[in-house]
Design an enzyme around this catalytic site. Structure first.
Site, short mmCIF file in Angstrom:
data_model
loop_
_atom_site.label_atom_id
_atom_site.label_comp_id
_atom_site.label_asym_id
_atom_site.label_seq_id
_atom_site.Cartn_x
_atom_site.Cartn_y
_atom_site.Cartn_z
N ARG A 140 0.75 -1.28 0.11
CA ARG A 140 0.13 -0.17 0.06
C ARG A 140 0.93 1.19 0.03
O ARG A 140 0.43 2.12 -0.58
CB ARG A 140 -0.99 0.03 1.28
N TYR A 141 1.90 1.15 0.72
CA TYR A 141 2.78 2.25 0.96
C TYR A 141 3.92 2.14 -0.14
O TYR A 141 4.18 0.84 -0.46
CB TYR A 141 3.23 2.61 2.39
N CYS A 157 -7.92 -12.13 19.18
CA CYS A 157 -8.49 -10.98 19.52
C CYS A 157 -9.90 -10.65 18.90
O CYS A 157 -9.85 -10.75 17.76
CB CYS A 157 -7.68 -9.75 19.11
N CYS A 160 -9.92 -8.16 15.82
CA CYS A 160 -9.15 -8.30 14.79
C CYS A 160 -9.46 -7.82 13.40
O CYS A 160 -10.45 -8.06 12.87
CB CYS A 160 -8.67 -9.98 14.63
N ARG A 162 -8.11 -8.47 10.92
CA ARG A 162 -8.06 -9.54 9.75
C ARG A 162 -8.85 -10.66 9.94
O ARG A 162 -8.67 -11.74 9.57
CB ARG A 162 -6.62 -9.89 9.54
N ASP A 321 -10.39 -0.36 13.78
CA ASP A 321 -10.99 -0.38 12.42
C ASP A 321 -12.37 -0.60 12.32
O ASP A 321 -13.04 -1.48 13.31
CB ASP A 321 -10.22 -1.43 11.60
C1 LIG Z 1 0.69 -0.60 8.90
C2 LIG Z 1 1.20 -1.13 7.73
C3 LIG Z 1 2.45 -0.71 7.27
C4 LIG Z 1 3.43 -0.42 8.16
O1 LIG Z 1 3.28 0.97 8.47
P1 LIG Z 1 4.42 1.75 9.19
O2 LIG Z 1 3.62 3.35 9.47
O3 LIG Z 1 5.55 1.76 8.59
O4 LIG Z 1 4.52 1.06 10.85
C5 LIG Z 1 2.63 -1.34 6.10
N1 LIG Z 1 1.96 -1.86 5.33
C6 LIG Z 1 0.54 -1.71 5.65
C7 LIG Z 1 -0.39 -2.33 4.54
C8 LIG Z 1 -0.01 -1.44 6.75
O5 LIG Z 1 -1.25 -1.58 7.32
S1 SF4 Z 2 -3.71 -11.05 14.00
FE1 SF4 Z 2 -5.51 -10.50 14.82
S2 SF4 Z 2 -6.30 -12.01 16.31
FE2 SF4 Z 2 -3.90 -12.32 15.85
S3 SF4 Z 2 -2.87 -11.38 17.36
FE3 SF4 Z 2 -3.04 -9.78 15.78
S4 SF4 Z 2 -5.00 -8.85 16.50
FE4 SF4 Z 2 -4.99 -10.64 17.41
#
Ligand SMILES: *Cc1c(COP(=O)(O)O)cnc(C)c1O
Ligand code: SF4
Length: 401
Positions: A140-141, A157, A160, A162, A321
C-alpha cells in the site's frame, strides 16, 4: 528463564487467579501461573507447545473456569462461524472469573454483539485485499510491504482487523503464495522494508521462520525487516533462547508487539520482552483503543509506563477499524484525542504512542493529534503548550536568492 523475579513484587501464589487478577496489576509485574491450572507442573506450563495444545477453545472449557453471562454464551455460539475462540492458558489466567467487564475478558471472550453489523462496518476495513499484488502480500505504501505469512495466532482478539481470514473460521481464506511474494519483493527494488504479520509469524517453527528471514535477508534492497506479533504477550514461553539466537542473525530486525492493558505485562511477558531486547531486537508496541479495556487516561498511562520498563517503545495507538461486529468495542475519536492530550507534556515523550486512524477503504494510517497549532500565516505561528499557555513563534524569513 532469566526472569528478574527478586526485584519484582512476588505473586501471592496461594490466592485464586480471579482474586489476584482483580487487583489490576497496574504497576507491579506479577506471575498469575498456574492460576486456573493448579495441577500442571511448571515444566509443562513453561512449554509453549503445551500452552498451544491446551488452549481454551470451547464453551464447556470457558464455563469450567468463568461465570459467563447469557450475552457471552450467545457470543461463543456464533463465534465459530466468524473468528475462532482460542485463549492460551497463560493469557486466560489474566481473566477475572466473575467480572464480565474484565478488560482482558473483553478482548478474547466472544460477545453476542459480534453478530451485529452496523452500516459502516466492513469485512476488510483497511482495503487490504485490493492492495495485494500477489496473494498474501499487501503493498500500500511506496517503500514497504506487509507480508501475511500465516492466518493462525496463539489466541484470537475478538476485534481483529483481519478476522475475515484469521483463524480460518471467517468468510475468507488466506492463500499466501510464498514463492510469488518473495519474487515480487525481489523484483521491486523500491521495497526496503518488509513487515511479517498475519496471523502471527512467531507461531512458525524456528526453522520455518529462519527459512523466510534468510530468503528476505538475501535480497539486497531489503534494508529493514520487522515482525508483528502478539506471541510475547499471549505465549511468552515461545520466546526461547534458541528463537532469540536465531532472530539475532537477521539484524536489523525489529518487532512490534500488541499490548492493550497493563495487566498483560506479567512477569513472564516482561522476561520474554527482555530476552528479545537483549538479543538486539528493538521493540515497539501497537495498542488498539478499546471500550472498557483502555479507554481512559489512567489505564493508558499505566500501560505505557509499564511498557517502557519492559524496554518497549509505545509506537501506535490505533482507532479500532470498522470491523464487522465491533460496535461494542468502539471508542469515539474525541476520547482518543483526549487521552493523548492527557499524556503529551505530562509524561516521558518516549512513552507516547502516535494515535492513528487506518483510513477506511485503504487510505493507510493517518495521524490524529490534539491541536497545538492555533494560528499559522507567513509571519508567525501561534501555538499552545500542554498546559494551555499560548506562545508565538516568528516564521523565519525565507529570503530570495
Ligand atoms: C501498517 C502498515 C504498514 C507499516 O506502516 P508503518 O507506519 O511503517 O509502521 C505497512 N503496510 C501496511 C499495509 C500497513 O497496514
Ligand atoms: S492477527 Fe488479529 S487475532 Fe491475531 S494477534 Fe493480531 S489482532 Fe489478535
Amino acid at each position: 528463564m532469566n526472569a528478574p523475579a527478586l526485584e519484582e513484587q512476588p505473586a501471592a501464589s496461594t490466592a485464586p487467579a480471579a482474586d489476584k487478577a482483580a487487583l489490576g496489576h497496574t504497576r507491579a509485574f506479577t506471575s498469575l501461573a498456574p492460576g486456573y491450572w493448579p495441577e500442571v507442573p511448571p515444566e509443562q506450563w513453561n512449554d509453549w507447545k503445551w500452552q498451544l495444545k491446551n488452549r481454551v477453545t470451547s464453551l464447556a472449557q470457558l464455563e469450567q473456569h468463568l461465570v459467563l453471562t447469557p450475552n457471552e454464551r450467545a457470543g461463543v455460539l456464533v463465534a465459530g462461524s466468524k473468528l475462532s475462540l482460542a485463549v492460551t492458558p497463560h493469557f486466560f489466567n489474566l481473566i477475572e472469573r466473575d467480572n464480565p467487564d474484565c478488560p482482558i475478558r473483553r478482548q478474547v471472550v466472544p460477545r453476542f454483539e459480534e453478530s451485529l453489523t452496523t452500516p459502516f462496518e466492513m469485512a476488510d476495513p483497511c482495503g487490504e485485499d485490493s492492495h495485494m499484488p500477489v496473494p498474501g502480500l499487501v503493498h500500500r505504501y511506496p517503500d514497504r510491504v506487509l507480508f501475511l505469512v500465516t492466518d493462525r495466532c496463539a489466541s484470537y482478539c475478538r476485534y481483529c482487523t483481519r478476522s475475515r481470514v484469521v483463524s480460518g473460521a471467517g468468510e475468507q481464506e488466506l492463500h499466501t503464495n510464498f514463492e510469488e511474494a518473495l519474487h515480487y519483493i525481489e523484483t521491486h527494488p523500491e521495497v526496503r522494508d518488509v513487515l511479517l504479520s498475519g496471523g502471527d509469524p512467531l507461531l512458525f517453527s524456528d526453522d520455518k521462520l529462519e527459512g523466510l528471514l534468510s530468503r528476505l535477508r538475501a535480497i539486497e534492497h531489503v534494508e529493514f525487516i520487522r515482525i508483528g506479533s502478539r506471541v510475547p504477550i499471549f505465549l511468552p514461553q515461545r520466546i526461547t533462547p534458541a528463537l532469540c539466537a536465531m532472530l539475532q542473525k537477521y539484524h536489523p530486525l525489529w518487532m512490534s508487539v500488541h499490548v492493550n492493558h497493563p495487566r498483560e505485562l506479567t512477569l513472564e511477558v516482561k522476561a520474554a520482552l527482555e530476552r528479545l531486547a537483549n538479543s538486539g531486537v528493538p521493540l515497539g508496541n501497537q495498542s488498539v483503543l478499546l471500550r472498557g479495556v483502555n479507554d481512559n487516561a489512567e489505564t493508558m498511562r499505566a500501560l505505557i509506563h509499564k511498557l517502557l520498563r519492559c524496554r518497549v517503545r509505545p509506537y501506535y495507538l490505533y482507532q479500532l477499524d470498522l470491523i464487522k461486529g465491533s460496535s461494542h468495542l468502539q471508542v469515539p475519536v474525541s476520547k482518543g484525542i483526549e487521552i493523548i492530550e492527557g499524556l503529551r507534556g505530562h509524561t516521558t515523550g518516549y512513552a507516547i504512542p502516535q494515535y492513528v486512524i487506518d483510513a477506511p477503504g485503504g487510505g493507510g494510517k493517518v495521524p490524529v493529534n490534539p491541536n497545538y497549532l492555533i494560528y499559522h500565516d507567513q509571519e508567525k505561528v501561534v501555538i499552545r503548550n500542554y498546559e494551555g499557555r499560548v506562545f508565538e513563534y516568528p516564521e523565519p524569513a525565507v529570503s530570495a536568492p
